[in-house]
Design an enzyme around this catalytic site. Structure first.
Site, PDB file in Angstrom:
ATOM      1  CG  ASP A  47      12.114   4.237   3.958  1.00 43.23           C
ATOM      2  OD1 ASP A  47      11.333   4.985   3.332  1.00 43.23           O
ATOM      3  OD2 ASP A  47      12.568   3.176   3.490  1.00 43.23           O
ATOM      4  CE1 TYR A  52       6.879   2.452  -4.859  1.00 40.31           C
ATOM      5  CE2 TYR A  52       9.009   3.170  -5.692  1.00 40.31           C
ATOM      6  CZ  TYR A  52       8.262   2.375  -4.847  1.00 40.31           C
ATOM      7  OH  TYR A  52       8.894   1.506  -3.998  1.00 40.31           O
TER       8      TYR A  52
HETATM    9  C1  LIG Z   1       7.876   0.870  -0.742  1.00 42.93           C
HETATM   10  C2  LIG Z   1       9.022   0.754   0.168  1.00 42.93           C
HETATM   11  C3  LIG Z   1      10.287   0.328  -0.281  1.00 42.93           C
HETATM   12  C4  LIG Z   1      10.490  -0.132  -1.698  1.00 42.93           C
HETATM   13  O1  LIG Z   1      11.802   0.076  -2.144  1.00 42.93           O
HETATM   14  P1  LIG Z   1      12.096   0.081  -3.706  1.00 42.93           P
HETATM   15  O2  LIG Z   1      13.566   0.051  -3.810  1.00 42.93           O
HETATM   16  O3  LIG Z   1      11.477   1.332  -4.261  1.00 42.93           O
HETATM   17  O4  LIG Z   1      11.436  -1.105  -4.307  1.00 42.93           O
HETATM   18  C5  LIG Z   1      11.333   0.332   0.625  1.00 42.93           C
HETATM   19  N1  LIG Z   1      11.149   0.720   1.908  1.00 42.93           N
HETATM   20  C6  LIG Z   1       9.948   1.115   2.370  1.00 42.93           C
HETATM   21  C7  LIG Z   1       9.798   1.552   3.790  1.00 42.93           C
HETATM   22  C8  LIG Z   1       8.841   1.129   1.522  1.00 42.93           C
HETATM   23  O5  LIG Z   1       7.645   1.475   1.985  1.00 42.93           O
END
Ligand SMILES: *Cc1c(COP(=O)(O)O)cnc(C)c1O
Length: 398
Positions: free
Chosen positions: A185, A210
């Site tokens: 990720d 974002y």
């Molecule tokens: C910000 C973040 C998310 C958020 O996921 P969304 O589906 O965009 O709300 C998920 N995983 C990590 C590691 C993040 O930093």
């Protein structure tokens, strides 16, 4: 050509009197996103109506944007696609990866991973009902737990709380040595640090646009699949736009070629207008230069805060090589302290249980901002300005 950070700073809307150290959570508005969004709404949607899918190239956008993001993180061309939300992309990547190692039942991750990634894994495991388990260990114990039961090593490269950065290259190698696959990720990596997916042999990667990429609240996410898997994996969410021929309207699913199969449904065209504007800026950026600047800024910030605020305990690695583009401190009343900083114009954020978090984005933050922010934080801390009931009342979003 080297990047002119004084010039890039002028490309963003930063409210007067605000030092924005939260672009790691939501990047600021690129000025050109205002006109670009207006143009897509009025000029394209308004005038072209449904013909916009072809005439304005809306249908092709997820791959085009994917290639522009891919350049920043070292992806092969046409192996990254934009769409949906990061949580959904985590689901897709993990589900596809697990199917490539059907005889193994363990997903290995660390306790610093973002909750949504872990919740998604838990939900997927339940749906699959095949006895999968998620093994969550402290980050320093990952290597010890990488064994031949592990199907997938699923990690967030930069820890959202502390900014601690994993060594993607060496973990990929260790995972591959025991026959496991990797899902990374890049939520706090894309647009923040140097990433070279191709060079380090990452199998799957996902991220959002974002945060450091500045594409606006709710902007679409992205997913990468290495070429050796792209044509063999089965997409767990098989939507019509991932079909080989969406407009043949066949009764049964046939997956599209390579990364196209990770598309699901109709792309968010209006949100993508802001992403397009954000990427116009990123198209000029070489990550090696941006990273060097980010290290300068975070080093300076740590030095000044440690000099003036003894009550703040550094939660991030002091060594820049082990740190992303954010700096965090432990402080018991961290929530109130952040509220006090915000009231004086320094926007950071708080992460439970006691983390004060500050993100550094060289595109719009410079040394002057860092020094001014340090002076304000130091005032808040040393004069205990945070010690007021109003700052201790928690809002829904911290
Ligand atoms: C910000 C973040 C998310 C958020 O996921 P969304 O589906 O965009 O709300 C998920 N995983 C990590 C590691 C993040 O930093």
């Amino acid at each position: 050509m080297s990047l002119n950070f004084a010039a890039t700073k002028k490309l963003f809307v930063i409210p007067e009197g605000c030092i924005y150290l939260d672009g790691n959570s939501l990047g600021p508005l690129p000025k050109s996103a205002i006109s670009k969004t207006r143009d897509v709404v009025e000029g394209q949607w308004g005038k072209m109506l449904i013909t916009g899918w072809n005439k304005a190239g809306w249908m092709q956008q997820p791959i085009d944007f994917g290639n522009r993001i891919g350049r920043l993180i070292g992806a092969e061309r046409d192996h990254l696609v934009v769409g949906d939300t990061l949580s959904i992309k985590v689901y897709q990547a993990l589900a596809s990866a697990l199917e490539l190692r059907p005889e193994r039942k363990t997903i290995l991750s660390d306790i610093g991973n973002f909750p949504s990634d872990i919740y998604i894994a838990e939900g997927l495991i339940k749906s699959l009902g095949k006895g999968y388990e998620i093994n969550l260990v402290p980050p320093e114990e990952l290597t010890k737990n990488l064994n031949e039961d592990v199907a997938v090593l699923m990690l967030t490269e930069v820890d959202y709380r502390t900014g601690r950065m994993h060594d993607m290259a060496s973990l990929n190698k260790l995972a591959h040595d025991v026959g496991a696959l990797t899902v990374w990720d890049l939520a706090h990596s894309a647009g923040a640090i140097e990433v070279n997916l191709r060079q380090v042999g990452t199998d799957f990667a996902v991220g959002c646009t974002y945060k450091y990429l500045n594409a606006g609240p709710g902007a679409p996410a992205f997913i990468y699949i290495a070429p050796q898997h792209a044509n063999t994996i089965r997409p767990a969410i098989s939507g019509w736009l991932g079909h080989a021929e969406p407009f043949a309207f066949e009764p049964y699913y046939r997956s599209g070629k390579a990364i196209e199969r990770m598309r699901i449904g109709t792309p968010p065209v209006i949100a993508s207008a802001a992403l397009d504007a954000a990427l116009d800026i990123w198209d000029q950026v070489e990550m090696v230069e941006l990273r060097a600047k980010s290290v300068e800024l975070t080093d300076l910030f740590i030095e000044k805060i440690q000099d003036t605020c003894q009550m703040l305990v550094l939660a991030s690695p002091k060594d820049a090589k082990l740190r992303g583009s954010q700096v965090s401190f432990h402080f018991e009343e961290g929530y109130a302290a952040i509220q006090a900083c915000i009231s004086l114009g320094v926007i950071g954020d708080f992460r439970a249980p006691d983390i004060m978090r500050f993100g550094f984005a060289p595109l719009y933050i410079d040394e002057k901002d860092v020094l001014a922010a340090c002076a304000i934080i130091s005032k808040v801390m040393n004069e205990r300005l945070w010690d007021r009931p109003a700052y201790k009342k928690k809002d829904k979003v911290t």
